[in-house]
Design an enzyme around this catalytic site. Structure first.
Site, short mmCIF file in Angstrom:
data_model
loop_
_atom_site.label_atom_id
_atom_site.label_comp_id
_atom_site.label_asym_id
_atom_site.label_seq_id
_atom_site.Cartn_x
_atom_site.Cartn_y
_atom_site.Cartn_z
N GLU A 41 -5.52 -8.44 0.92
CA GLU A 41 -5.80 -8.09 2.33
C GLU A 41 -7.34 -8.00 2.09
O GLU A 41 -7.78 -7.31 1.26
CB GLU A 41 -5.24 -7.02 2.88
CG GLU A 41 -3.95 -7.34 3.55
CD GLU A 41 -3.41 -5.92 4.08
OE1 GLU A 41 -4.13 -5.05 4.79
OE2 GLU A 41 -2.41 -5.44 3.95
N GLU B 241 0.88 -1.23 0.04
CA GLU B 241 0.15 -0.02 0.08
C GLU B 241 0.66 1.26 0.26
O GLU B 241 0.94 2.19 0.96
CB GLU B 241 -1.07 -0.08 1.26
CG GLU B 241 -1.92 -1.09 1.16
CD GLU B 241 -2.91 -0.80 2.41
OE1 GLU B 241 -2.81 0.09 2.90
OE2 GLU B 241 -3.91 -1.63 2.08
C1 NOJ Z 1 -3.90 -2.02 5.64
C2 NOJ Z 1 -2.72 -2.58 6.00
O1 NOJ Z 1 -1.83 -3.13 5.02
C3 NOJ Z 1 -2.56 -3.25 7.20
O2 NOJ Z 1 -1.30 -3.12 7.77
C4 NOJ Z 1 -3.78 -2.83 8.20
O3 NOJ Z 1 -3.62 -3.46 9.35
C5 NOJ Z 1 -5.12 -3.01 7.53
N1 NOJ Z 1 -5.03 -2.62 6.14
C6 NOJ Z 1 -6.13 -2.69 8.21
O4 NOJ Z 1 -6.20 -1.33 8.48
#
Ligand code: NOJ
Length: 447
Positions: free
Chosen positions: A352, A163
């Site tokens: 994710e 991200e």
């Molecule tokens: C994005 C991130 O990559 C991760 O580290 C985070 O915990 C989750 N989304 C939830 O916010």
């Protein structure tokens, strides 16, 4: 609900959020170690100093993965454990930790998907400017080469960056994430450009330092829009809205980063000052940035419903939300995958997806997280739709394996399939973990 044969089911985590052991075995400081010490930066002034003790308890984590029955585990390597100063001498004890984890995963038949950068930049590099500085991309390539050489033959799947949209937008724009800067847009654009160079250089290093073939992708996130009603015209509007660029939220788009990485140019028809920035990029940078990728990783949590003109529709009163108050919008799985595949023509993984719940241990000693099961079920039904429409989606990684350090929200949000008891460091299987295990076993849900 039925998924294609060979569909990869996994769970995901990240080093800073789970490992703890913040100054064990020669690890250097990173930007999150420093940011968490700033009073008020993190809810409850929490930090990742201890987190889930995964550094010491990786065997426990692998037991949980085995119990879940997942095929793959996505985790990240802490850069400053390997290179305490960000570049230069290698800390062998840091490498030894990941050796143990990777070997144990492989011995249990679980494929490692290794993220090189999940936001924890070595502080030594931040002291020289961090992502504002082009040399950070060189340092990243050096780090990638070390890992590729060291894990050669054991790791075949790499995700360069997690991200970039968030670690630049939140870290250098709004300042709510480390390193906590609030810079003008021109500087944020520069930071993003350097992450692209880092990605390109790391792709080259990973391939040149591996003796066999490796598969490389990036985990991208950003706006995803879906139509209120499914007609061809509304689909077009939702797709265009997904890739629209606005000065105030350009960083939270998939296309500013992915167009560059995949097509070797920034998106056309961008507003100022984005267009002016894009026009100044020399051709030689594009040769570095634009490298072949084997897949795209998509981190998808929620999105926007749009009308026939692509305008965001207001969320209706009482619309479903997670504990973190993120909207529950399963449609992003279907339409998001459609738009991203249509544009980039690369196979996709959901790297994710998941939700935060107000989980607790019930009187019967179990963690009943009906919300998460319902969320998962709805999102996976939509994912299945995208596959049926022809999108090559190769796998799904649930975020997260266990409750962990949720960045500026500290330990106030629980997103795991396993409940972390932060006093005892015991992991308790939630109902959703059992549900997920059954789903994996059947590769879907039998009616
Ligand atoms: C994005 C991130 O990559 C991760 O580290 C985070 O915990 C989750 N989304 C939830 O916010």
């Amino acid at each position: 609900m039925k998924f294609p044969d060979g569909f990869l089911w996994g769970a995901a985590s990240a080093a800073y959020q789970t490992e703890g052991a913040f100054r064990e075995d020669g690890k250097g400081e990173n930007i999150w170690d420093v940011f968490c010490r700033k009073p008020g930066a993190i809810r409850n002034n929490d930090s990742g100093n201890v987190a889930c003790c995964s550094y010491q308890m990786y065997e426990r984590d692998v037991r949980m993965l085995k119990q879940l029955g997942v095929h793959a585990y996505r985790f990240s390597v802490s850069w400053s454990r390997i290179l305490p100063e960000g570049t230069g001498p290698v800390n062998e004890r840091g490498l030894a930790f990941y050796d143990k984890l990777i070997d144990l995963l492989l011995a249990n038949g679980i494929t490692p998907y290794v993220t090189l950068y999940h936001w924890d930049l070595p502080q030594a590099l931040q002291n020289q400017g961090g992502w504002l500085c082009r040399k950070t991309a060189d340092a990243f390539a050096e780090y990638a080469a070390i890992l590729a050489k060291h894990f050669d033959g054991r790791v075949q799947n790499y995700i360069t960056l997690n991200e970039p949209q968030c670690f630049i937008g939140l870290g250098y724009g709004s300042g709510i994430h480390a390193p906590g800067l609030t810079l003008p847009i021109e500087y944020q654009l520069l930071c993003m450009h350097h992450t692209l160079l880092a990605h390109g250089m790391a792709c080259r290093a990973l391939r040149s330092e591996s003796s066999g073939s490796v598969r490389i992708g990036v985990a991208s996130t950003g706006n995803l829009c879906y139509p209120a009603k499914d007609t061809p015209q509304r689909r077009d509007a939702a797709c265009s809205a997904t890739f629209a660029l606005r000065e105030d939220d350009w960083s939270f788009t998939h296309n500013w980063f992915l167009d560059a990485a995949v097509f070797g140019r920034y998106p056309e028809s961008a507003p100022e000052p984005l267009a002016a920035f894009a026009a100044r990029v020399p051709l030689s940078d594009w040769e570095v940035i634009c490298q072949p990728m084997d897949f795209l990783g998509i981190n998808a949590y929620n999105g926007h419903e749009v009308d026939e003109k692509g305008r965001y529709l207001p969320r209706f009163i009482g619309s479903p939300r997670t504990a973190m108050k993120w909207p529950v919008t399963p449609q992003v799985m279907r339409y998001g995958c459609l738009w991203l595949y249509e544009r980039y023509k690369l196979p996709l993984y959901i790297t994710e997806n998941g939700q935060s719940c107000n989980d607790r241990i019930f009187l019967d000693g179990a963690v009943h997280d009906a919300d998460r099961i319902d969320f998962l079920h709805r999102y996976l039904l939509e994912l299945e739709q995208a596959i049926q429409e022809g999108v090559p989606i190769l796998g799904y990684f649930h975020w997260s394996l266990m409750d962990n350090f949720e960045w500026h929200s500290g330990y106030g949000e629980r997103m795991g399939l396993f409940y972390t008891d932060f006093h005892s460091q015991r992991l308790i299987s939630k109902d959703s973990a059992v549900w997920y295990t059954n789903l994996i076993r059947q590769n879907g849900i039998m009616a």
